[in-house]
Write a protein that holds these residues in place. Structure first.
Motif, PDB file in Angstrom:
ATOM      1  N   ILE A  35      39.341  38.518  46.813  1.00 53.01           N
ATOM      2  CA  ILE A  35      38.781  37.199  47.515  1.00 53.01           C
ATOM      3  C   ILE A  35      37.210  37.199  47.293  1.00 53.01           C
ATOM      4  CG2 ILE A  35      38.609  35.899  49.691  1.00 53.01           C
ATOM      5  CD1 ILE A  35      41.170  37.393  50.677  1.00 53.01           C
ATOM      6  N   HIS A  62      39.178  28.473  53.350  1.00 50.81           N
ATOM      7  CA  HIS A  62      40.028  29.493  54.167  1.00 50.81           C
ATOM      8  C   HIS A  62      41.303  29.567  53.456  1.00 50.81           C
ATOM      9  CE1 HIS A  62      37.799  27.549  57.818  1.00 50.81           C
ATOM     10  NE2 HIS A  62      37.073  28.514  57.222  1.00 50.81           N
ATOM     11  N   GLY A  63      41.946  30.915  53.710  1.00 54.70           N
ATOM     12  CA  GLY A  63      43.286  31.057  53.398  1.00 54.70           C
ATOM     13  C   GLY A  63      43.922  31.746  54.454  1.00 54.70           C
ATOM     14  N   ARG A  72      50.169  34.442  49.866  1.00 49.15           N
ATOM     15  CA  ARG A  72      49.341  33.345  50.395  1.00 49.15           C
ATOM     16  C   ARG A  72      50.101  32.383  50.855  1.00 49.15           C
ATOM     17  NH1 ARG A  72      44.626  31.615  46.692  1.00 49.15           N
ATOM     18  NH2 ARG A  72      46.371  30.151  46.002  1.00 49.15           N
ATOM     19  N   ARG A  75      46.338  27.431  52.074  1.00 49.11           N
ATOM     20  CA  ARG A  75      44.798  27.355  51.666  1.00 49.11           C
ATOM     21  C   ARG A  75      44.118  26.279  51.919  1.00 49.11           C
ATOM     22  NH1 ARG A  75      42.392  29.569  46.942  1.00 49.11           N
ATOM     23  NH2 ARG A  75      40.179  29.147  47.113  1.00 49.11           N
ATOM     24  N   ASP A  76      43.166  26.110  52.275  1.00 46.49           N
ATOM     25  CA  ASP A  76      42.158  25.092  52.483  1.00 46.49           C
ATOM     26  C   ASP A  76      40.750  25.366  51.901  1.00 46.49           C
ATOM     27  OD1 ASP A  76      40.801  22.887  53.277  1.00 46.49           O
ATOM     28  OD2 ASP A  76      40.864  23.158  55.414  1.00 46.49           O
ATOM     29  N   ARG A  77      40.776  24.751  50.712  1.00 42.28           N
ATOM     30  CA  ARG A  77      39.431  24.716  49.684  1.00 42.28           C
ATOM     31  C   ARG A  77      38.380  24.042  50.338  1.00 42.28           C
ATOM     32  NH1 ARG A  77      40.528  27.133  44.889  1.00 42.28           N
ATOM     33  NH2 ARG A  77      42.769  27.649  44.283  1.00 42.28           N
TER      34      ARG A  77
END
Length: 209
Positions: A35, A62-63, A72, A75-77
């Motif tokens: 990461i 965020h992951g 995973r 996920r929020d890029r």
């Protein structure tokens, strides 16, 4: 100028290699998760079955990861800028995502905070820096420094952060997960619930890994 005691400790920590944590701990599949730009991590519980989840905050968003499989799961890029980093609020928390979207998660890392350094059943985690600024992570079952027993029997050097900056190291509140986060990756170990292990010990059986 350091004391003889400090010198002995430093020599002790420098003399031992990195080893795997002992049973009942075992590495999570895909337990070393790359990461880039990791800022911090925090734990939450899955709403369906109560298993540990770990949330990662990085410069890329965020992951959310399953701590048993390393998978995973969300996920929020592009998180809301007002909650993208934990320093925006006094308790150093960020909005959850995926199955924990309705809650907030306290994040330990670059902006402060910390993870649990002990468990109810006697495990202790310590960060030492005999070659500052590089940090080493020690796991022990002897109550912590000073470690009088042999390395590999009552205490274990499980991680050497000699390639990236250490962000956080510690246990989940449940005591089932051990995490070490650096600026470039997240490493996870897991075990059965502590009460299951104690019950197995009373029955003279070794808990399953």
């Amino acid at each position: 100028m350091i004391s003889d005691y400090q010198r002995r400790l430093r020599e002790q920590f420098l003399s031992v290699p990195v080893v795997a944590p002992p049973v009942p701990w075992h590495a999570v599949p895909n337990g070393l998760i790359p990461i880039g730009g990791l800022l911090g991590v925090g734990f939450a519980l899955a709403p369906d079955d109560g298993r540990d989840l770990v949330m990662v905050v990085s410069v890329d968003g965020h992951g959310l990861f399953d701590t048993v499989t390393g998978e995973r799961i969300a996920r929020d890029r592009d998180p809301d800028p007002d909650g993208s980093t934990p320093d925006a609020v006094p308790d150093l928390s960020c909005p959850g995502l995926g199955p924990i979207a309705s809650s907030r998660v306290r994040i330990a890392g670059l902006f402060g905070g910390g993870l649990h350094t002990t468990t109810e059943d006697g495990w202790t985690l310590e960060v030492v820096s005999p070659e500052w600024p590089h940090d080493r992570v020690l796991l022990s079952a002897d109550g912590g420094i000073p470690h009088n027993g042999p390395h590999g029997e009552s205490w274990w050097h499980i991680f050497d952060s000699n390639y990236s900056e250490l962000r956080a190291a510690g246990f989940s509140p449940s005591g089932r997960t051990l995490a070490v986060a650096t600026s470039s990756d997240l490493t996870l170990w897991t075990r059965q619930a502590p009460d299951v292990e104690r019950s197995a010990g009373r029955l003279g059986r070794s808990p399953a890994n």
